[in-house]
Design an enzyme around this catalytic site. Structure first.
Site, PDB file in Angstrom:
ATOM      1  N   ARG A 218       2.410  14.100  12.414  1.00 57.44           N
ATOM      2  CA  ARG A 218       3.203  13.837  11.227  1.00 57.44           C
ATOM      3  C   ARG A 218       3.168  15.132  10.418  1.00 57.44           C
ATOM      4  NH1 ARG A 218       1.330   7.793   9.369  1.00 57.44           N
ATOM      5  NH2 ARG A 218      -0.678   8.334  10.245  1.00 57.44           N
TER       6      ARG A 218
ATOM      7  N   CYS B 119      -4.443   7.696  10.657  1.00 59.48           N
ATOM      8  CA  CYS B 119      -4.358   7.109  11.989  1.00 59.48           C
ATOM      9  C   CYS B 119      -3.969   8.155  13.030  1.00 59.48           C
ATOM     10  CB  CYS B 119      -3.319   5.986  12.010  1.00 59.48           C
ATOM     11  SG  CYS B 119      -3.828   4.514  11.109  1.00 59.48           S
TER      12      CYS B 119
ATOM     13  N   LYS C 138       0.831  -1.216   0.000  1.00 61.92           N
ATOM     14  CA  LYS C 138       0.000   0.000   0.000  1.00 61.92           C
ATOM     15  C   LYS C 138       0.859   1.258   0.000  1.00 61.92           C
ATOM     16  CE  LYS C 138      -1.485   1.551   3.977  1.00 61.92           C
ATOM     17  NZ  LYS C 138      -1.381   2.969   4.378  1.00 61.92           N
ATOM     18  N   ASN C 139       1.911   1.260   0.824  1.00 65.21           N
ATOM     19  CA  ASN C 139       2.731   2.461   0.973  1.00 65.21           C
ATOM     20  C   ASN C 139       3.659   2.710  -0.206  1.00 65.21           C
ATOM     21  OD1 ASN C 139       1.547   3.107   3.412  1.00 65.21           O
ATOM     22  ND2 ASN C 139       3.130   2.110   4.647  1.00 65.21           N
TER      23      ASN C 139
ATOM     24  N   ASP D 283       6.044   0.507  11.943  1.00 65.55           N
ATOM     25  CA  ASP D 283       4.809  -0.161  11.541  1.00 65.55           C
ATOM     26  C   ASP D 283       4.746  -1.620  11.984  1.00 65.55           C
ATOM     27  OD1 ASP D 283       3.722   2.081  10.430  1.00 65.55           O
ATOM     28  OD2 ASP D 283       3.934   1.461   8.348  1.00 65.55           O
TER      29      ASP D 283
ATOM     30  N   ARG E 218      -7.827  -0.583   5.838  1.00 66.44           N
ATOM     31  CA  ARG E 218      -7.069   0.453   5.142  1.00 66.44           C
ATOM     32  C   ARG E 218      -5.767  -0.099   4.564  1.00 66.44           C
ATOM     33  NH1 ARG E 218      -5.055   4.234   8.592  1.00 66.44           N
ATOM     34  NH2 ARG E 218      -4.191   5.135   6.696  1.00 66.44           N
TER      35      ARG E 218
ATOM     36  N   LEU F 153       7.601  19.845   6.528  1.00 66.83           N
ATOM     37  CA  LEU F 153       8.775  19.447   5.752  1.00 66.83           C
ATOM     38  C   LEU F 153       8.467  19.435   4.264  1.00 66.83           C
ATOM     39  CD1 LEU F 153      10.031  16.565   8.074  1.00 66.83           C
ATOM     40  CD2 LEU F 153      10.903  18.899   7.947  1.00 66.83           C
TER      41      LEU F 153
END
Length: 434
Positions: A125, A120, A22-23, A308, A400, A129
């Site tokens: 986060r 989440c 997914k990422n 994770d 998700r 940046l």
């Protein structure tokens, strides 16, 4: 709202296949915004975040075509006629990765309006940046009413040093820099495999990128990118979750279709815990043929132990001999699963950024509640070894990022089923705050 009902006690035996990451898929889908030609992505996982990204791109005017049958994990995206360079709150409120469209939109369209993201609740986060980097590339940034607006006639190459390693920040600016004029140098970059995979796609599209996977990435901007075909890498976190599940249940589990090199930190830790680990090509076999031993874990940026996998490892540590100290260095609010594990009988004490887990405590089934994507995975793992029946609420979190996890686990012996809201009262007791 769906729930999982899990009865523990079965060792996991057999083979389970890993889906695409997914990422890695999310930034690759965003990269399609950089060209007016079709981008064909294969090995796309069927998870909720991907569906949200498809809807987001379609709302901007992209043509998004899904594969069917054997091609069901393929998505073709053509952004020939983008009509609305905006990511609305309604579409991105459940997904942090929405910020990944910011850089590509500014680079190609000269403008972007993106809602501040959701996702989440595991801590800050900050998007600063991303924004600081885009400003160094020449974009003008403003923020109001919960939206970020960015404009630039054409981005200009620059030297950007990230104050803190950021995966999505590296990916966002990497995409933006491909169409910037001149050379861009990104320093203190994230080294995750997902960043490397994105760079591979972008180079197939005609970008000129060197150094992905290292701390310094150089991008020589080009005038135009073209379409490409790309296969998404396997999901290392899904693979890691199944590996822990096999070890935790005392099973003999083959996890296939993965990339062992992406899992070195986890595999070393499992061996330290007394798990037998055997790698063969794109498969990893774990054998839980002995007692688990406690071991300390410190989460770090890749190639360190992944944040994770912290929650899943904590579930394993509850059944290991001795004391394990889990230190979370990436997110400041990522121990919310600990209290739910305590409800099941675990002995976990939170001390700031550390969790002290005293292991080999019997777990018993309970009504628990998922708080985020990986926390929900840890509760599933704990339920697999708990005595009796566990009901996990709010499993939309796990949807998700995990493709049909209950079906995959059932295929290797787990007693797990999904149920909806229309249940007998005894099955719908909410989790009680403790």
């Amino acid at each position: 709202m769906d729930k999982f009902v899990i009865r523990g006690g079965n060792p996991l035996l057999g083979t389970v296949r890993v889906s695409g990451a997914k990422n890695a898929a999310l930034p690759s889908m965003a990269a399609a915004l950089l060209t007016d030609e079709p981008v064909i992505l294969e090995n796309i996982p069927q998870v909720r975040d991907i569906e949200t990204e498809r809807k987001l791109l379609a709302a901007m005017g992209a043509e998004v075509e899904l594969g069917y049958g054997r091609a069901q994990h393929r998505t073709t995206i053509c952004c020939r006629n983008l009509s609305s360079p905006e990511a609305s709150y309604d579409l991105v409120k459940t997904m942090r990765a929405s910020t990944l469209v910011l850089g590509p939109l500014v680079a190609r369209m000269g403008t972007a309006r993106v809602s501040l993201p959701g996702g989440c609740a595991i801590g800050a986060r900050p998007i600063d940046l991303h924004l600081n980097g885009l400003e160094k590339l020449g974009a003008k940034i403003s923020q109001e009413h919960g939206y970020i607006e960015a404009r630039a006639d054409r981005l200009q190459g620059a030297r950007i040093v990230f104050e803190k390693i950021t995966v999505t920040g590296t990916e966002d600016l990497l995409m933006a820099a491909t169409l910037a004029e001149g050379e861009t140098i990104l320093e203190n970059c994230a080294r995750e495999p997902e960043v490397v995979d994105l760079a591979a796609l972008l180079n197939k599209m005609g970008a000129q990128i060197d150094g992905a996977g290292s701390h310094t990435i150089r991008i020589h901007g080009v005038q135009k990118l073209h379409g490409a075909r790309h296969r998404i890498i396997p999901d290392r976190i899904e693979a890691g979750t199944f590996l822990v599940a096999g070890a935790l249940t005392g099973g003999d589990l083959m996890v296939s279709g993965c990339e062992p090199l992406h899992l070195n930190a986890l595999l070393q830790k499992l061996e330290e815990c007394g798990v037998t680990v055997r790698c063969n090509g794109d498969s990893i076999r774990v054998i839980g043929d002995g007692p688990l031993k406690g071991a300390d874990v410190v989460t770090e940026e890749y190639p360190g132990f992944p944040t994770d996998m912290q929650a899943q490892y904590m579930a394993l540590a509850t059944q290991a001999e001795g004391t394990s100290i889990v230190t979370e260095n990436i997110f400041e609010n990522r121990f919310m699963h600990a209290q739910e594990l305590v409800r099941m009988g675990a002995n976990v004490k939170i001390e700031g950024s550390r969790a002290v887990v005293r292991g080999r405590t019997p777990l018993s089934g309970a009504a628990v509640q998922a708080s985020d994507l990986r926390a929900s995975a840890s509760l599933v793992l704990a339920a697999l070894v708990a005595d009796g029946e566990t009901i996990i609420d709010r499993v939309y979190h796990i949807d998700r990022g995990y493709e049909h996890i209950e079906e995959k686990l059932r295929g290797v012996g787990a007693q797990i089923r999904r149920i909806g809201e229309l249940l007998p009262r005894r099955m719908t007791a909410p989790a009680v705050a403790s």
